[in-house]
Design a protein around this motif. Structure first.
Motif, PDB file in Angstrom:
ATOM      1  N   THR A 190      -8.218  12.523   7.163  1.00  0.00           N
ATOM      2  CA  THR A 190      -9.561  11.950   7.122  1.00  0.00           C
ATOM      3  C   THR A 190     -10.562  13.025   7.502  1.00  0.00           C
ATOM      4  O   THR A 190     -10.367  13.726   8.499  1.00  0.00           O
ATOM      5  CB  THR A 190      -9.696  10.773   8.098  1.00  0.00           C
ATOM      6  N   VAL A 191     -11.608  13.166   6.721  1.00  0.00           N
ATOM      7  CA  VAL A 191     -12.662  14.134   7.020  1.00  0.00           C
ATOM      8  C   VAL A 191     -13.994  13.394   7.141  1.00  0.00           C
ATOM      9  O   VAL A 191     -14.364  12.617   6.267  1.00  0.00           O
ATOM     10  CB  VAL A 191     -12.777  15.214   5.923  1.00  0.00           C
ATOM     11  N   VAL A 192     -14.668  13.644   8.257  1.00  0.00           N
ATOM     12  CA  VAL A 192     -16.038  13.162   8.464  1.00  0.00           C
ATOM     13  C   VAL A 192     -16.949  14.380   8.430  1.00  0.00           C
ATOM     14  O   VAL A 192     -16.772  15.309   9.223  1.00  0.00           O
ATOM     15  CB  VAL A 192     -16.193  12.438   9.807  1.00  0.00           C
ATOM     16  N   ALA A 193     -17.883  14.401   7.490  1.00  0.00           N
ATOM     17  CA  ALA A 193     -18.819  15.523   7.356  1.00  0.00           C
ATOM     18  C   ALA A 193     -20.238  15.012   7.573  1.00  0.00           C
ATOM     19  O   ALA A 193     -20.655  14.042   6.935  1.00  0.00           O
ATOM     20  CB  ALA A 193     -18.693  16.168   5.985  1.00  0.00           C
ATOM     21  N   LEU A 194     -20.976  15.661   8.482  1.00  0.00           N
ATOM     22  CA  LEU A 194     -22.342  15.261   8.801  1.00  0.00           C
ATOM     23  C   LEU A 194     -23.299  16.424   8.598  1.00  0.00           C
ATOM     24  O   LEU A 194     -22.975  17.576   8.922  1.00  0.00           O
ATOM     25  CB  LEU A 194     -22.456  14.789  10.252  1.00  0.00           C
ATOM     26  N   ALA A 195     -24.494  16.116   8.097  1.00  0.00           N
ATOM     27  CA  ALA A 195     -25.553  17.119   7.991  1.00  0.00           C
ATOM     28  C   ALA A 195     -26.280  17.169   9.331  1.00  0.00           C
ATOM     29  O   ALA A 195     -27.017  16.251   9.687  1.00  0.00           O
ATOM     30  CB  ALA A 195     -26.523  16.751   6.876  1.00  0.00           C
ATOM     31  N   THR A 196     -26.042  18.226  10.109  1.00  0.00           N
ATOM     32  CA  THR A 196     -26.669  18.379  11.421  1.00  0.00           C
ATOM     33  C   THR A 196     -27.721  19.481  11.365  1.00  0.00           C
ATOM     34  O   THR A 196     -27.898  20.149  10.339  1.00  0.00           O
ATOM     35  CB  THR A 196     -25.623  18.731  12.493  1.00  0.00           C
ATOM     36  N   ALA A 197     -28.392  19.684  12.497  1.00  0.00           N
ATOM     37  CA  ALA A 197     -29.419  20.726  12.569  1.00  0.00           C
ATOM     38  C   ALA A 197     -28.823  22.114  12.364  1.00  0.00           C
ATOM     39  O   ALA A 197     -29.526  23.054  11.978  1.00  0.00           O
ATOM     40  CB  ALA A 197     -30.123  20.655  13.918  1.00  0.00           C
ATOM     41  N   LEU A 198     -27.505  22.270  12.591  1.00  0.00           N
ATOM     42  CA  LEU A 198     -26.841  23.563  12.449  1.00  0.00           C
ATOM     43  C   LEU A 198     -26.181  23.739  11.085  1.00  0.00           C
ATOM     44  O   LEU A 198     -25.613  24.785  10.813  1.00  0.00           O
ATOM     45  CB  LEU A 198     -25.801  23.733  13.563  1.00  0.00           C
ATOM     46  N   GLY A 199     -26.224  22.712  10.252  1.00  0.00           N
ATOM     47  CA  GLY A 199     -25.563  22.763   8.951  1.00  0.00           C
ATOM     48  C   GLY A 199     -24.603  21.601   8.809  1.00  0.00           C
ATOM     49  O   GLY A 199     -24.700  20.606   9.524  1.00  0.00           O
ATOM     50  N   THR A 200     -23.666  21.715   7.888  1.00  0.00           N
ATOM     51  CA  THR A 200     -22.685  20.647   7.683  1.00  0.00           C
ATOM     52  C   THR A 200     -21.545  20.803   8.687  1.00  0.00           C
ATOM     53  O   THR A 200     -20.824  21.795   8.676  1.00  0.00           O
ATOM     54  CB  THR A 200     -22.121  20.672   6.252  1.00  0.00           C
ATOM     55  N   ALA A 201     -21.424  19.812   9.558  1.00  0.00           N
ATOM     56  CA  ALA A 201     -20.379  19.810  10.572  1.00  0.00           C
ATOM     57  C   ALA A 201     -19.281  18.846  10.150  1.00  0.00           C
ATOM     58  O   ALA A 201     -19.549  17.810   9.529  1.00  0.00           O
ATOM     59  CB  ALA A 201     -20.953  19.400  11.925  1.00  0.00           C
ATOM     60  N   VAL A 202     -18.032  19.190  10.471  1.00  0.00           N
ATOM     61  CA  VAL A 202     -16.898  18.363  10.049  1.00  0.00           C
ATOM     62  C   VAL A 202     -15.975  18.064  11.220  1.00  0.00           C
ATOM     63  O   VAL A 202     -15.823  18.871  12.144  1.00  0.00           O
ATOM     64  CB  VAL A 202     -16.077  19.045   8.931  1.00  0.00           C
ATOM     65  N   VAL A 203     -15.374  16.895  11.159  1.00  0.00           N
ATOM     66  CA  VAL A 203     -14.234  16.553  12.005  1.00  0.00           C
ATOM     67  C   VAL A 203     -13.099  16.166  11.071  1.00  0.00           C
ATOM     68  O   VAL A 203     -13.288  15.373  10.142  1.00  0.00           O
ATOM     69  CB  VAL A 203     -14.544  15.397  12.968  1.00  0.00           C
ATOM     70  N   VAL A 204     -11.925  16.751  11.302  1.00  0.00           N
ATOM     71  CA  VAL A 204     -10.749  16.485  10.479  1.00  0.00           C
ATOM     72  C   VAL A 204      -9.691  15.808  11.339  1.00  0.00           C
ATOM     73  O   VAL A 204      -9.374  16.277  12.437  1.00  0.00           O
ATOM     74  CB  VAL A 204     -10.175  17.784   9.883  1.00  0.00           C
ATOM     75  N   LEU A 205      -9.147  14.701  10.839  1.00  0.00           N
ATOM     76  CA  LEU A 205      -8.055  13.985  11.494  1.00  0.00           C
ATOM     77  C   LEU A 205      -6.868  13.960  10.541  1.00  0.00           C
ATOM     78  O   LEU A 205      -6.991  13.472   9.413  1.00  0.00           O
ATOM     79  CB  LEU A 205      -8.468  12.551  11.831  1.00  0.00           C
ATOM     80  N   GLY A 206      -5.748  14.508  10.956  1.00  0.00           N
ATOM     81  CA  GLY A 206      -4.546  14.501  10.134  1.00  0.00           C
ATOM     82  C   GLY A 206      -3.449  13.744  10.842  1.00  0.00           C
ATOM     83  O   GLY A 206      -3.225  13.949  12.040  1.00  0.00           O
ATOM     84  N   ALA A 207      -2.754  12.846  10.142  1.00  0.00           N
ATOM     85  CA  ALA A 207      -1.722  12.040  10.792  1.00  0.00           C
ATOM     86  C   ALA A 207      -0.597  11.704   9.824  1.00  0.00           C
ATOM     87  O   ALA A 207      -0.847  11.330   8.681  1.00  0.00           O
ATOM     88  CB  ALA A 207      -2.334  10.761  11.347  1.00  0.00           C
TER      89      ALA A 207
END
Length: 235
Positions: A190-207
């Motif tokens: 699962t990848v959550v990608a957000l447009a933040t003030a620093l650019g595109t930030a991601v959190v990756v969850l692998g299971a």
């Protein structure tokens, strides 16, 4: 799960372990006497969680200042050293890693689930799609076959005013053809990608999703959903 890692020395979840903590030997599969012997490793925290209060009591806050986001992981996930990173075949580098369900098999170390975060250039929807496909293939392919990866439809999300995308990638290899019998044959990234003030930030969850019972239990679906829901831009 074959989580390739890099740090000061080459690290990975499939690297040989030289020094072990107290372990519980759980034995091999009763239906297959030739199955590899699995040893569960108690989780050990090697870095401190962020001091911020989690939304779920007892969980740990992961604060990634470089990516501009934070999220939460359950108390039974182990926070990896700051020096440990994961690079996908797409070139993205994840830091602030956490692991769940670490086990030993045939002298090597594996994990049932992991999380990581980072910053990737590009549109959140495109970044999430490419990263989910790459990491799913990285984790479940081996020398004998390439994993079949199926992507979900991208889901638009808004977290504390930050717009982004959530996407899942299911990966699977044919069990009878897997060269590494210690590794899992099915999983979801699962990848959550957000447009933040620093650019595109991601959190990756692998299971992993192939249930091996008590020998190496899979991560809770509720926990994984809670982790994905907790991703927020850093205030």
């Amino acid at each position: 799960m074959r989580t390739q890692r890099a740090a000061i020395a080459a690290l990975s979840l499939a690297a040989a372990v030289a020094v072990l903590a107290t372990v519980a030997v759980l034995g091999s599969d009763e239906d297959d006497p030739d199955a590899p012997r699995v040893t569960a490793v108690p989780p050990t925290r090697t870095r401190q969680a962020a001091p911020a209060a989690p939304s779920v009591p007892g969980w740990q806050v992961v604060d990634d200042a470089e990516a501009g986001l934070r999220y939460e992981v359950p108390s039974n996930w182990a926070l990896a050293p700051e020096s440990e990173t994961l690079e996908s075949s797409s070139g993205a580098v994840l830091t602030h890693l956490a692991d769940f369900g670490t086990y030993l098999c045939q002298g090597a170390e594996y994990g049932r689930a992991f999380s990581g975060s980072g910053r990737v250039d590009g549109d959140p929807a495109e970044v999430a799609t490419e990263l989910a496909a790459a990491i799913a293939a990285d984790q479940y392919s081996d020398g004998s076959q390439t994993a079949k990866v199926t992507l979900s439809r991208p889901t638009p999300i808004v977290r504390d005013g930050a717009r982004g995308t959530l996407i899942k990638a299911d990966a699977e290899v044919t069990a009878g053809e897997v060269a590494d019998r210690c590794a899992s044959t099915r999983g979801v990234v699962t990848v959550v990608a957000l447009a933040t003030a620093l650019g595109t930030a991601v959190v990756v969850l692998g299971a992993d999703t192939d249930d091996r019972g008590e020998t190496a239990p899979i991560a809770s679906g509720d926990d994984l959903r809670g982790m994905a829901d907790s991703v927020r831009p850093r205030q």
